[in-house]
Design an enzyme around this catalytic site. Sequence first.
Site, PDB file in Angstrom:
ATOM      1  N   SER A  23       0.820  -1.214   0.000  1.00 31.95           N
ATOM      2  CA  SER A  23       0.000   0.000   0.000  1.00 31.95           C
ATOM      3  C   SER A  23       0.855   1.265   0.000  1.00 31.95           C
ATOM      4  CB  SER A  23      -0.942   0.000   1.205  1.00 31.95           C
ATOM      5  OG  SER A  23      -0.214  -0.228   2.390  1.00 31.95           O
ATOM      6  N   ASN A 110      -2.581  -2.736  12.921  1.00 35.17           N
ATOM      7  CA  ASN A 110      -4.038  -2.611  12.826  1.00 35.17           C
ATOM      8  C   ASN A 110      -4.568  -1.395  13.596  1.00 35.17           C
ATOM      9  OD1 ASN A 110      -3.667  -4.923  11.444  1.00 35.17           O
ATOM     10  ND2 ASN A 110      -4.726  -6.279  12.898  1.00 35.17           N
ATOM     11  N   THR A 155     -40.508  26.039 -10.787  1.00 36.87           N
ATOM     12  CA  THR A 155     -40.829  24.678 -10.366  1.00 36.87           C
ATOM     13  C   THR A 155     -41.008  23.911 -11.670  1.00 36.87           C
ATOM     14  OG1 THR A 155     -43.214  25.049 -10.328  1.00 36.87           O
ATOM     15  CG2 THR A 155     -42.050  25.418  -8.257  1.00 36.87           C
ATOM     16  N   HIS A 156     -40.617  22.666 -11.694  1.00 38.30           N
ATOM     17  CA  HIS A 156     -40.649  21.844 -12.929  1.00 38.30           C
ATOM     18  C   HIS A 156     -39.869  22.509 -14.063  1.00 38.30           C
ATOM     19  CE1 HIS A 156     -44.072  19.766 -10.976  1.00 38.30           C
ATOM     20  NE2 HIS A 156     -44.439  20.982 -10.657  1.00 38.30           N
ATOM     21  N   SER A 277     -14.094  25.734 -28.055  1.00 32.15           N
ATOM     22  CA  SER A 277     -14.158  24.491 -28.824  1.00 32.15           C
ATOM     23  C   SER A 277     -13.030  24.491 -29.833  1.00 32.15           C
ATOM     24  CB  SER A 277     -15.511  24.424 -29.542  1.00 32.15           C
ATOM     25  OG  SER A 277     -15.413  23.597 -30.683  1.00 32.15           O
ATOM     26  N   LYS A 283     -17.847  29.143 -29.625  1.00 31.96           N
ATOM     27  CA  LYS A 283     -18.248  28.493 -28.377  1.00 31.96           C
ATOM     28  C   LYS A 283     -17.519  28.999 -27.146  1.00 31.96           C
ATOM     29  CE  LYS A 283     -20.114  24.465 -28.579  1.00 31.96           C
ATOM     30  NZ  LYS A 283     -21.250  23.987 -27.871  1.00 31.96           N
ATOM     31  N   ASN A 285     -17.782  27.387 -23.423  1.00 27.57           N
ATOM     32  CA  ASN A 285     -18.470  26.304 -22.707  1.00 27.57           C
ATOM     33  C   ASN A 285     -18.263  26.359 -21.200  1.00 27.57           C
ATOM     34  OD1 ASN A 285     -19.240  25.230 -25.210  1.00 27.57           O
ATOM     35  ND2 ASN A 285     -17.307  24.103 -25.377  1.00 27.57           N
ATOM     36  N   GLU A 290     -19.714  21.698 -15.643  1.00 27.88           N
ATOM     37  CA  GLU A 290     -20.011  20.337 -16.119  1.00 27.88           C
ATOM     38  C   GLU A 290     -19.121  19.310 -15.416  1.00 27.88           C
ATOM     39  OE1 GLU A 290     -19.849  20.273 -20.445  1.00 27.88           O
ATOM     40  OE2 GLU A 290     -20.740  22.253 -20.477  1.00 27.88           O
ATOM     41  N   TYR A 317      -9.702  -7.125  12.115  1.00 24.83           N
ATOM     42  CA  TYR A 317      -9.044  -6.570  10.935  1.00 24.83           C
ATOM     43  C   TYR A 317      -9.007  -7.591   9.808  1.00 24.83           C
ATOM     44  CZ  TYR A 317      -5.633  -4.623   7.751  1.00 24.83           C
ATOM     45  OH  TYR A 317      -5.029  -4.136   6.629  1.00 24.83           O
ATOM     46  N   GLN A 322      -7.512  -2.303   3.719  1.00 25.52           N
ATOM     47  CA  GLN A 322      -6.510  -1.488   3.042  1.00 25.52           C
ATOM     48  C   GLN A 322      -7.129  -0.712   1.867  1.00 25.52           C
ATOM     49  OE1 GLN A 322      -2.386  -2.910   2.731  1.00 25.52           O
ATOM     50  NE2 GLN A 322      -2.709  -2.962   0.524  1.00 25.52           N
ATOM     51  N   LYS A 325      -8.350   3.451   1.652  1.00 30.12           N
ATOM     52  CA  LYS A 325      -7.607   4.711   1.530  1.00 30.12           C
ATOM     53  C   LYS A 325      -7.826   5.458   0.221  1.00 30.12           C
ATOM     54  CE  LYS A 325      -4.466   2.838   4.721  1.00 30.12           C
ATOM     55  NZ  LYS A 325      -5.341   1.641   4.736  1.00 30.12           N
TER      56      LYS A 325
HETATM   57  N1  ARG Z   1      -1.461  -1.430   4.884  1.00 33.14           N
HETATM   58  C1  ARG Z   1      -2.362  -1.960   5.851  1.00 33.14           C
HETATM   59  C2  ARG Z   1      -3.722  -1.286   5.739  1.00 33.14           C
HETATM   60  O1  ARG Z   1      -3.779  -0.274   5.152  1.00 33.14           O
HETATM   61  C3  ARG Z   1      -1.813  -1.749   7.233  1.00 33.14           C
HETATM   62  C4  ARG Z   1      -2.317  -2.728   8.237  1.00 33.14           C
HETATM   63  C5  ARG Z   1      -1.719  -4.055   7.992  1.00 33.14           C
HETATM   64  N2  ARG Z   1      -2.173  -4.996   8.959  1.00 33.14           N
HETATM   65  C6  ARG Z   1      -2.137  -6.324   8.720  1.00 33.14           C
HETATM   66  N3  ARG Z   1      -2.582  -7.090   9.654  1.00 33.14           N
HETATM   67  N4  ARG Z   1      -1.684  -6.811   7.597  1.00 33.14           N
HETATM   68  O2  ARG Z   1      -4.708  -1.772   6.219  1.00 33.14           O
END
Ligand code: ARG
Length: 467
Positions: A23, A110, A155-156, A277, A283, A285, A290, A317, A322, A325
């Site tokens: 990660s 964790n 409205t509408h 454009s 144009k 835009n 958008e 966990y 993971q 993120k």
């Molecule tokens: N990169 C992991 C995550 O984002 C960190 C935690 C890893 N924990 C584990 N038991 N492998 O969740």
Amino acid sequence: MAQLWGGRFTKQTSSITKELGDSIYFDKALWKEDITGSIAHAKMLGRQGILTKEESDHIVAGLASIYNDLDAGKLAISNDCEDIHSFVEATLIDRIGDDGKRLHTGRSRNDQVALDMKLYTRGAIDDVAREVLLLEDTILDLMDKNRDTFMPGFTHLQKAQPVTLAHHFGAYFEMFKRDFSRLADCRARENYCPLGSGALAGTTYPLDRDFVAKELHFTAPTANSMDSVSDRDFLLEFLSDLSILMMHLSRLSEEICIWNTNEYRYVELDDAFSTGSSIMPQKKNPDFAELTRGKTGRVYGDLMALLTVMKGLPLAYDKDLQEDKEPVFDAVKTAKGCLEMMRGMLSTATFRRDVMERSAKHGFTNATDAADYLVNKGVPFRDAHGIVGQLVLYCIDNGKALDDLSLEEFHRFSDVFDSDIYDAISLKTCVEKRLTKGAPGEKAMEEEIAQSRAWLREAEKSLPVQA
Ligand code: ARG
């Protein structure tokens, strides 16, 4: 670089699992949070006598040097490590030797990663909330300047009753106000510290979880350790808040697109917030409105992705977590960008008062008021509705607005009409008569703007001072 967990293994992981499983590519964004959490943990270990004071001080100084070097761009985060936690620990050991190997005492990645994400979210909420308030300030300025910019309310998507541009923007002010308060709720609810929950079942070391929580400005430590390492409600809540916020930005964008059409021409966007454009020279835009509308789909996708990741996870966990993120980082970046863009686009746009007013006048937005006029002169509302309906039909056939009719023409439909009808159905009167709280009438609007201004000042004070 060696993994944190190599001892039990006799083989390296295959290169494909490394690429898929690591990660570091994205969690490197958490380096500040990770080091900050580790410093609090190391301090606590020293205070509790789990490490000696010297060991603890040594670790804290080492972590601080890594923080400073990363901040100054003197140290690069290497993708060789599995994740940001491994990188920080390996760098620490590299710098201070064996004492660095003691940092992870009484901690698991964790609870560490749960903490990192909470710290990150807290900062991100503040950043987004700050942007929301800047946009509110821009909206409030527009409201102030456009108290008497008459326009049709719809409205509408059909012209309905006259309002002012101030009133129209006031609706968005309320939406973003709720967004701000949702973010504040999310921040308060998430602000409990998971560190000290270990892998899932706490630890046998006498950790002082209250100290760490206080040190990191949390309200208190979290309760159940299994929940602490597997809870991502705070991210889902944050993503929901961002989705609703984006939905508001998207509605505003949609209106800007409509108002910017050749047919409406209510607004002229600044060149800095429009594009041309490659083939059609005429144009101009509204690409950024958008795009905001389009990016709303992307943020909904981020929310859906994480909801789906979470739905089947057994306690505690699981590595699936993971996947929390990237959607969050993406949604934060998107929402912040769109908020900033909207602020720029609104503050540089030219709203065409003349066009809006003409549009309100020629859309029979004063038809309700013409009926109310008859009611005030004793005509039952249902009859008044019918009379004005016929008048509107007559106007459509003759290409006129209600205000253009002569008294003689009015009399063809009812002899109750008098010369005061013109004042009664002027846009100004129609708006001004709408006095109820929350209505576009001048007095009501004045109050709304003053209250909004006061709210904004308080909201600004509630945000932490920017570092
Ligand atoms: N990169 C992991 C995550 O984002 C960190 C935690 C890893 N924990 C584990 N038991 N492998 O969740």
